[in-house]
Design a protein around this motif. Structure first.
Motif, PDB file in Angstrom:
ATOM      1  N   ASN A  82       0.870  -1.171   0.000  1.00 45.50           N
ATOM      2  CA  ASN A  82       0.000   0.000   0.000  1.00 45.50           C
ATOM      3  C   ASN A  82       0.911   1.227   0.000  1.00 45.50           C
ATOM      4  O   ASN A  82       1.541   1.537   1.011  1.00 45.50           O
ATOM      5  N   LEU A  83       0.985   1.891  -1.130  1.00 45.10           N
ATOM      6  CA  LEU A  83       1.860   3.051  -1.275  1.00 45.10           C
ATOM      7  C   LEU A  83       1.045   4.326  -1.087  1.00 45.10           C
ATOM      8  O   LEU A  83       0.035   4.520  -1.764  1.00 45.10           O
ATOM      9  N   PRO A  84       1.462   5.208  -0.167  1.00 45.79           N
ATOM     10  CA  PRO A  84       0.705   6.452   0.026  1.00 45.79           C
ATOM     11  C   PRO A  84       0.766   7.324  -1.226  1.00 45.79           C
ATOM     12  O   PRO A  84       1.815   7.442  -1.864  1.00 45.79           O
ATOM     13  N   LYS A  85      -0.358   7.924  -1.560  1.00 44.91           N
ATOM     14  CA  LYS A  85      -0.407   8.786  -2.745  1.00 44.91           C
ATOM     15  C   LYS A  85       0.574   9.947  -2.642  1.00 44.91           C
ATOM     16  O   LYS A  85       1.043  10.450  -3.655  1.00 44.91           O
ATOM     17  N   GLU A  86       0.949  10.341  -1.407  1.00 39.69           N
ATOM     18  CA  GLU A  86       1.909  11.436  -1.227  1.00 39.69           C
ATOM     19  C   GLU A  86       3.252  11.122  -1.883  1.00 39.69           C
ATOM     20  O   GLU A  86       4.016  12.024  -2.218  1.00 39.69           O
ATOM     21  N   ILE A 117      -6.265   1.619  -7.243  1.00 41.62           N
ATOM     22  CA  ILE A 117      -6.025   2.952  -6.707  1.00 41.62           C
ATOM     23  C   ILE A 117      -7.192   3.266  -5.773  1.00 41.62           C
ATOM     24  O   ILE A 117      -8.360   3.219  -6.176  1.00 41.62           O
ATOM     25  N   ASN A 118      -6.850   3.548  -4.526  1.00 43.74           N
ATOM     26  CA  ASN A 118      -7.861   3.888  -3.519  1.00 43.74           C
ATOM     27  C   ASN A 118      -7.782   5.380  -3.225  1.00 43.74           C
ATOM     28  O   ASN A 118      -6.957   6.097  -3.792  1.00 43.74           O
ATOM     29  N   ASP A 120      -6.587   7.031  -0.650  1.00 44.55           N
ATOM     30  CA  ASP A 120      -5.319   7.505  -0.090  1.00 44.55           C
ATOM     31  C   ASP A 120      -4.095   6.721  -0.539  1.00 44.55           C
ATOM     32  O   ASP A 120      -2.967   7.139  -0.269  1.00 44.55           O
ATOM     33  N   THR A 121      -4.294   5.545  -1.164  1.00 50.61           N
ATOM     34  CA  THR A 121      -3.160   4.681  -1.474  1.00 50.61           C
ATOM     35  C   THR A 121      -3.215   4.137  -2.895  1.00 50.61           C
ATOM     36  O   THR A 121      -4.268   4.068  -3.520  1.00 50.61           O
ATOM     37  N   ILE A 122      -2.035   3.748  -3.345  1.00 48.73           N
ATOM     38  CA  ILE A 122      -1.873   3.013  -4.601  1.00 48.73           C
ATOM     39  C   ILE A 122      -1.495   1.597  -4.176  1.00 48.73           C
ATOM     40  O   ILE A 122      -0.546   1.408  -3.403  1.00 48.73           O
ATOM     41  N   ILE A 123      -2.214   0.586  -4.653  1.00 52.19           N
ATOM     42  CA  ILE A 123      -1.924  -0.808  -4.307  1.00 52.19           C
ATOM     43  C   ILE A 123      -1.070  -1.400  -5.428  1.00 52.19           C
ATOM     44  O   ILE A 123      -1.475  -1.401  -6.591  1.00 52.19           O
TER      45      ILE A 123
END
Length: 166
Positions: A82-86, A117-118, A120-123
């Protein structure tokens, strides 16, 4: 010439994997015009692939299977990040299916494919794209030659004739 460590091998191959319907489909190929050329025994290839080739010589053909566990491993459901969109601030967000170059805290590089893509996160799926696949190789050994001293010091082949720049 027989394949052995510290020799450069050039070969053709057709790689087949099972499709969803259970039949084999062509995944990729290396041709006579664009062969796969590598330094045998340098750790660049799947160990089982090299083992299967180890008794062959120039001009020989081959046809063998490698189980997924001895290829790229089984598919690991836990290998998802789970990669933060930031992380992507200042650049376009990746799209589903895009392959991302990633690096861990130790500087090791690897890739992950965006699967969703959620808010807050990129899976990203961190499995190798061929994980869980049994591999079927069919091909021919085009050439085997001793590696040059430069190839041995660099740890890789410099093309079929040993003179390819990099």
């Amino acid at each position: 010439m027989k394949i052995q460590p510290e020799h450069v091998v050039s070969l053709t191959y057709d790689l087949y994997v099972k499709k969803e319907d259970g039949t084999e489909g062509l995944q990729e190929s290396a041709t006579q015009e664009q062969p796969l050329t590598f330094l045998f025994g340098a750790g660049q290839m799947i160990p089982k692939f090299e083992e299967e080739l180890s008794t062959l010589s120039t001009g020989d053909t081959y046809d063998f299977h490698i189980k997924s566990a001895e290829a790229y491993g089984e598919f690991d459901e836990e290998a998802v990040a789970n990669l933060p969109k930031e992380m992507f601030q200042g650049q376009d967000l990746p799209q589903i299916g895009e392959v991302l170059p990633l690096q861990d805290n130790n500087g090791n590089r690897f890739q992950g494919q965006v699967v969703s893509i959620n808010e807050d996160t990129i899976i990203a799926d961190l499995n190798h794209p061929m994980a869980g696949q049994d591999l079927h190789f069919i091909g021919a050994i085009l050439n085997v030659r001793p590696a040059t001293p430069e190839e041995l010091s660099h740890g890789h082949a410099h093309g079929p004739d040993g003179h390819q720049d990099h």
